[in-house]
Design a protein around this motif. Structure first.
Motif, short mmCIF file in Angstrom:
data_model
loop_
_atom_site.label_atom_id
_atom_site.label_comp_id
_atom_site.label_asym_id
_atom_site.label_seq_id
_atom_site.Cartn_x
_atom_site.Cartn_y
_atom_site.Cartn_z
N VAL A 197 0.87 -1.17 0.00
CA VAL A 197 0.00 0.00 0.00
C VAL A 197 0.91 1.23 0.00
O VAL A 197 1.72 1.40 0.92
N VAL A 198 0.80 2.06 -1.03
CA VAL A 198 1.74 3.17 -1.20
C VAL A 198 1.00 4.44 -1.62
O VAL A 198 -0.08 4.39 -2.20
N GLN A 199 1.63 5.57 -1.32
CA GLN A 199 1.15 6.84 -1.83
C GLN A 199 1.70 7.05 -3.25
O GLN A 199 2.68 6.41 -3.65
N PRO A 200 1.10 7.95 -4.02
CA PRO A 200 1.46 8.07 -5.44
C PRO A 200 2.85 8.61 -5.70
O PRO A 200 3.41 8.39 -6.78
N GLY A 201 3.44 9.33 -4.74
CA GLY A 201 4.75 9.91 -4.95
C GLY A 201 5.91 8.98 -4.69
O GLY A 201 7.08 9.39 -4.79
N VAL A 202 5.64 7.72 -4.35
CA VAL A 202 6.71 6.75 -4.09
C VAL A 202 7.45 6.44 -5.39
O VAL A 202 6.84 6.13 -6.41
N ILE A 203 8.78 6.54 -5.33
CA ILE A 203 9.60 6.19 -6.50
C ILE A 203 9.51 4.68 -6.74
O ILE A 203 9.62 3.89 -5.81
N GLY A 247 -6.36 -2.08 -5.83
CA GLY A 247 -7.28 -1.08 -5.33
C GLY A 247 -6.67 0.31 -5.39
O GLY A 247 -5.44 0.46 -5.40
N LEU A 248 -7.52 1.32 -5.44
CA LEU A 248 -7.07 2.70 -5.48
C LEU A 248 -7.93 3.57 -4.57
O LEU A 248 -9.13 3.33 -4.44
N GLU A 249 -7.28 4.56 -3.98
CA GLU A 249 -8.01 5.68 -3.39
C GLU A 249 -7.91 6.82 -4.39
O GLU A 249 -6.82 7.18 -4.82
N VAL A 250 -9.06 7.36 -4.78
CA VAL A 250 -9.10 8.38 -5.84
C VAL A 250 -9.90 9.58 -5.35
O VAL A 250 -10.97 9.42 -4.74
N ALA A 268 -2.45 3.64 -3.58
CA ALA A 268 -2.58 2.45 -4.43
C ALA A 268 -2.29 1.21 -3.62
O ALA A 268 -1.32 1.16 -2.85
N THR A 269 -3.15 0.22 -3.78
CA THR A 269 -2.92 -1.11 -3.22
C THR A 269 -2.48 -2.01 -4.36
O THR A 269 -3.23 -2.21 -5.33
#
Length: 474
Positions: free
Chosen positions: A124-130, A182-185, A225-226
C-alpha cells in the motif's frame, strides 16, 4: 501535417482571472506553509516534462494528504480552474504540461510506503513513491513488484498508474494495470472514493479501479494504491547477444518463442543505437554489431540454468558475433546497465530525439524494422530502434538536426507515415508513454469515432466541468 512543437515555452500570456487569484490566496491561507505556491513562487520544473512543450502554471500545490487534494479539487471544480496532476515529470509526451494554466497538483510529497504485507502479497503506497524504492523495499521481504520502466529510479507509482507503464519485464509479468488491486481516488469535485480491494480476486461490480489506470490524470487523482506483489524469483540469468542484422535478431526471437520459452525480458536494439552506446560506454564488443538482444530468464536456480543454456543453443544457430552470459543479480545488472544507457547515448549524439513508443503484433516485428530502414532513407535522418521485442513494443526514435530548412515538414511527414503504417499493421501508436500532447494530432486516426465518443462520455460523467488535465486528447 501536425506540428509536434505547436506548444511553445512562452509561459502564461495573461494573468489568472481575479476569482482564481482569490481562491489561490484562500487555499494558501488554509494549507500548511509551503503546500500552495503562487505563480511568482512556482518553480520552472512544474511547467514541463521530458517532452518539448512548456506552459507555466498559475499556482502549484504540493499536498501531503488526501484531504488536502480533496480541498484543492473542490475549490478548483467550483470555479472551473484547470488542475494538472503530476509526479516527477519523467513522461515523454507532455502529459503533465499545464497547457491551460491553472493549478499544477504535484504529488511528489505523498511518498510513504504505508505497508508491505508478506502474508497478503500486497503493498500500500502513496502516489509519490519512487518505483525503484518500492521494488527494493519489497525485495527485502522476499517479494517482487515486476513493472520496471526504464526511469524506475526517478518515476513514481502515481505516474506509472497514470500511463499504465510497462518495461522489459512486462513480457512475462504484465504492466502496471496487472498489479493494481485497489485505489483511493479523489474525483474532480473533491469527493474521495476507494475502488477495488486488497484481495487478489474481486468481482464486486465493475472493475473501476483499473479504469483510472492509463487515464493520464483526466478522470481523477490517485492518492493511494494497493498493489499486488509476487514471490521474488530466487534466480535469474541473462544473455547479451551481438548479431549481424535485425533480420537475424527477429529470427532468433521467433525461434525462442517457437521453442516454448517465455523469457522474463527480451530486448532488441539496432545499429544506430549500438553505435551511440559504444561511443558513450566505450564497449568494444559492440563494434560492428548491427543488432543486439538481451534475453533474461528467472525462476528456480536449476530450471533457470537449464533454460538459459537451451536459449543460448537456439541463438547460436543465427551465428552471433558474441554471446555474453550472466547468472545472478549482479552479473545480470551489468548487462542491463548497457540497455539503460541507450536513451542517454542517443541524447549524446546532439540530435533531437523524438521517442515514439509504438507497438506492433509480434509477427510484424521484422516488417517494422524493414519499414523504419526505408523511413530514414526517405526522409534523410537517422531512425534508431530499440525496446521490448518480446511484446512488439519498440521505441522508434527519429534523430533530428533541426537546423536544415524544411526539417519540420519532413519530421511531421515521417511521424504521420510511421503512425499510420503501424496502425495498418494492426498496432497502436503508444504502448507506455500515453497520448498526452505529443500524439494528440493522431488521436482521431488511432481510434474509431465510437471509441472516442465513449471516452468523452466517461470523461463527462467523472469530470463534467473538464478541469482535470484539460487540453490533452479529450
Amino acid at each position: 501535417m501536425p506540428d509536434t512543437n505547436t506548444v511553445k515555452p512562452t509561459g502564461n500570456r495573461h494573468p489568472a482571472p481575479t476569482n482564481w487569484q482569490s481562491t489561490f490566496r484562500n487555499l494558501q491561507r488554509r494549507l500548511p506553509a509551503g503546500e500552495f505556491l503562487l505563480a511568482s513562487q512556482a518553480h520552472e520544473k512544474y511547467s514541463t516534462d521530458k517532452w518539448f512543450a512548456s506552459h507555466a502554471p498559475d499556482a502549484v500545490a504540493l499536498p501531503r494528504s488526501t484531504e488536502t487534494v480533496s480541498l484543492i479539487l473542490a475549490h478548483a471544480n467550483r470555479l472551473g480552474i484547470p488542475v494538472t496532476a503530476r509526479g516527477t515529470g519523467y513522461g515523454y509526451v507532455g502529459g503533465c504540461v499545464p497547457i491551460q494554466g491553472g493549478i499544477v497538483l504535484s504529488l511528489e510529497r505523498m511518498r510513504r510506503v504505508k505497508e508491505i504485507h508478506a502474508g497478503d502479497f500486497v503493498a500500500v503506497v502513496q502516489p509519490g513513491v519512487i518505483t525503484e524504492r518500492l521494488q527494493i523495499a519489497a525485495e527485502k521481504k522476499g517479494l517482487f513488484y515486476p513493472p520496471d520502466p526504464a526511469s524506475r529510479s526517478n518515476c513514481t507509482i502515481g505516474g506509472n498508474i497514470a500511463t499504465n507503464a510497462g518495461g522489459p519485464r512486462c513480457l512475462k509479468y504484465g504492466v502496471t494495470r496487472d498489479y493494481v488491486l485497489g485505489l483511493e481516488v479523489v474525483l474532480a469535485d473533491g469527493r474521495i472514493t476507494r475502488l477495488g480491494s486488497r484481495t487478489h480476486k474481486n468481482k464486486t461490480g465493475f472493475d473501476l479501479a483499473r479504469l483510472f489506470v492509463g487515464s493520464e490524470g483526466m478522470l481523477g487523482v490517485v492518492t493511494e494504491a494497493t498493489l499486488k506483489l509476487l514471490p521474488l524469483p530466487p534466480a535469474r540469468a541473462a544473455l547479451a547477444i551481438g548479431l549481424d542484422s535485425m533480420k537475424a535478431a527477429a529470427a532468433a526471437i521467433r525461434d525462442l518463442f517457437a521453442a516454448g520459452f517465455l523469457p522474463c525480458a527480451l530486448e532488441v536494439a539496432d545499429a544506430f543505437t549500438l553505435a551511440a552506446a559504444r561511443q558513450r560506454t566505450g564497449s568494444e564488443s559492440l563494434a560492428g554489431c548491427r543488432a543486439h538482444l538481451i534475453v533474461e530468464m528467472d525462476g528456480q536456480e536449476l530450471s533457470v540454468r537449464h533454460e538459459i543454456k537451451m536459449a543460448e543453443s537456439i541463438v547460436r544457430r543465427h551465428k552471433p558475433r558474441f554471446i555474453q552470459k550472466a547468472f545472478g543479480h549482479e552479473q545480470c545488472e551489468k548487462i542491463w546497465q548497457l540497455r539503460r544507457e541507450f536513451s542517454y547515448a542517443l541524447r549524446d549524439t546532439g540530435l533531437i530525439n523524438l521517442n515514439e513508443d509504438i507497438v506492433v503484433p509480434r509477427s510484424r516485428l521484422e516488417a517494422l524494422f524493414c519499414f523504419t530502414a526505408t523511413l530514414q532513407q526517405k526522409y534523410g535522418f537517422p531512425v534508431a530502434c530499440f525496446g521490448h521485442a518480446g511484446d512488439g513494443n519498440i521505441h522508434v526514435n527519429l534523430m533530428l538536426d533541426e537546423k536544415p530548412p524544411g526539417i519540420k515538414k519532413r519530421r511531421d511527414a515521417a511521424l504521420d507515415e510511421l503512425f499510420k503504417t503501424v496502425l495498418g499493421m494492426g498496432g497502436v501508436i503508444t504502448g507506455e508513454h500515453g497520448i498526452g500532447l505529443a500524439k494528440k494530432p493522431w488521436w482521431d486516426v488511432a481510434v474509431s469515432r465510437e471509441n472516442r465518443d465513449l471516452h468523452q462520455q466517461i470523461k463527462r460523467a467523472l469530470d463534467p466541468k473538464g478541469i482535470l488535465n484539460p487540453g490533452k486528447f479529450l
